[in-house]
Design an enzyme around this catalytic site. Structure first.
Site, short mmCIF file in Angstrom:
data_model
loop_
_atom_site.label_atom_id
_atom_site.label_comp_id
_atom_site.label_asym_id
_atom_site.label_seq_id
_atom_site.Cartn_x
_atom_site.Cartn_y
_atom_site.Cartn_z
N GLY A 177 40.47 -23.05 -1.37
CA GLY A 177 39.54 -22.02 -1.80
C GLY A 177 40.26 -20.78 -2.27
CD GLN B 110 42.18 -15.07 -1.48
OE1 GLN B 110 41.28 -15.87 -1.66
NE2 GLN B 110 43.20 -15.29 -0.67
CB CYS C 256 44.37 -15.49 4.69
SG CYS C 256 43.78 -14.79 3.14
CG LEU C 257 47.55 -18.58 0.18
CD1 LEU C 257 47.40 -19.00 -1.27
CD2 LEU C 257 48.85 -19.11 0.74
CG HIS D 297 38.39 -17.80 4.45
ND1 HIS D 297 39.22 -17.62 5.53
CD2 HIS D 297 39.09 -17.34 3.38
CE1 HIS D 297 40.36 -17.07 5.13
NE2 HIS D 297 40.31 -16.90 3.83
CD GLU D 298 38.00 -18.80 -0.44
OE1 GLU D 298 38.21 -17.69 -0.95
OE2 GLU D 298 38.89 -19.54 -0.03
CG HIS E 193 38.80 -13.24 0.52
ND1 HIS E 193 39.82 -12.37 0.85
CD2 HIS E 193 39.18 -14.45 0.97
CE1 HIS E 193 40.77 -13.04 1.48
NE2 HIS E 193 40.40 -14.30 1.57
#
Length: 270
Positions: free
Chosen positions: A127, A132, A189-190, A231-232, A235
Site C-alpha cells: 500500500g 508518502q 512503515c517505509l 493504515h493508508e 496517512h
C-alpha cells in the site's frame, strides 16, 4: 504499506486492522521489501535524505512522503521515481487535500497515480498514500498478490486473515468501520525505517471513493486488507502508525521476534 524482514531471511509481506509484515534482511544493496504482517504492515529500509519532487505548477513546493511499503533497494535515480518521504516531513503530519473530480482524468493526476503504483511495487509493498511521495492529495493505492503472500508462513497467513486482492486505486477515500471487532498486530512503515510496533485496528471496514477513471467505487474489506486500508487512509489525515501504536511494543526490526513486555496484549483478534 511496508513489508517486514524476518531473522529467518525469509521474505514476508505486511499493512492495517490486522496488519504487520516482516521480511528477511539481506545485504543493504540487495534488500527486498514485501508486505507481511505479524500481523503488521511494514519493512525496514535504509535511511537517507531525499529532495522533494513537485507535481504541481503552483509556486508552493510539495513535500515528499512515504508509507507502508516493503524493504527495498536504494532508488535508481535513472528511473526518475519519487523518493519516499520520512517521518518529520510536514507532508506526513498534515491532512491531505481532496482531488477535484474534474481533475481526476488530467495528465497530472494520472502521472501521480502511475508513480505511486511503480514506487509501491518497486519497494515492494502492499500500500502507498500520495503524501508518502510528497503529494498532499487524497489518493491511495494498494495491492496484495499471491506471490507476496506465498513468502509468509501458512499459519501466519491464516492468523492475519490475509487474502490476495488486485490493484486498487482510490481517490478521496472515506472509511468507516462495519463492526466493532478489532485485532492487534505489528505494523511498520517505509517512512519510519527499521522499526515496528503493535497497532489495534478494526477487522471490518468499508471504503468509498472514486477510481482513477472518476467512477464511484465502494470496497468492503476484512482482515489484513482492512488493516492496509486503515493504515493508508490514516496517512491522508496526517497520521502515521506510531501515532496509534501501543508504546511498549515499539522495537527495531531486529528485535521483532522477541516476546512482548509484560502487560502488553496478545497478538490477534480481541
Amino acid at each position: 504499506m511496508e513489508t517486514i524482514h524476518r531473522p529467518t531471511l525469509r521474505l514476508l509481506p505486511i499493512s492495517l486492522s490486522a496488519l504487520c509484515l516482516t521480511r528477511p534482511t539481506a545485504p543493504e544493496s540487495k534488500r527486498i521489501r514485501l508486505p507481511i504482517s505479524i500481523p503488521g504492515i511494514l519493512n525496514p529500509k535504509p535511511a537517507f535524505l531525499t529532495s522533494h519532487k513537485s507535481y504541481s505548477s503552483a509556486p508552493s513546493p510539495v513535500a515528499k512522503a512515504g508509507w507502508f511499503l516493503g524493504l527495498g533497494e536504494k532508488k535508481n535515480k535513472s528511473l526518475s521515481l519519487p523518493d519516499i518521504v520520512k517521518a518529520g516531513d510536514p507532508v506526513l503530519h498534515e491532512p491531505a487535500r481532496d482531488v477535484e473530480l474534474g481533475d481526476i482524468g488530467s495528465e497530472r493526476i494520472q502521472k501521480i497515480i502511475d508513480d505511486m503504483v511503480k514506487v509501491m511495487r518497486k519497494a515492494p509493498g502492499v500500500g502507498l498514500a500520495a503524501p508518502q511521495i510528497g503529494v498532499p492529495l487524497r489518493i491511495i493505492v494498494l495491492e496484495d498478490t499471491k506471490e507476496y503472500i506465498s513468502y509468509a508462513p501458512k499459519d501466519e497467513i491464516k492468523f492475519q486473515d490475509r487474502r490476495p486482492f488486485d490493484l486498487l486505486v482510490i481517490i478521496n477515500p472515506k472509511l468507516q468501520k462495519k463492526s466493532n471487532r478489532t485485532a492487534v498486530f505489528f505494523e511498520g512503515c517505509l517512512s519510519v525505517d527499521g522499526f515496528r510496533a503493535v497497532v489495534e485496528r478494526y477487522l471490518d471496514v468499508e471504503v468509498s471513493g472514486f477510481d482513477r477513471n472518476g467512477q464511484p467505487i465502494k470496497i468492503n474489506a476484512s482482515g489484513w486488507q482492512a488493516r492496509i486500508l486503515q493504515h493508508e487512509c490514516d496517512h491522508l489525515e496526517g497520521t502515521i502508525y506510531v501515532d496509534k501504536m501501543l508504546p511498549r511494543t515499539f522495537r527495531t526490526v531486529e528485535n521483532l521476534d522477541l516476546p512482548l513486555a509484560e502487560g502488553c496484549p496478545k497478538l490477534g483478534s480481541r
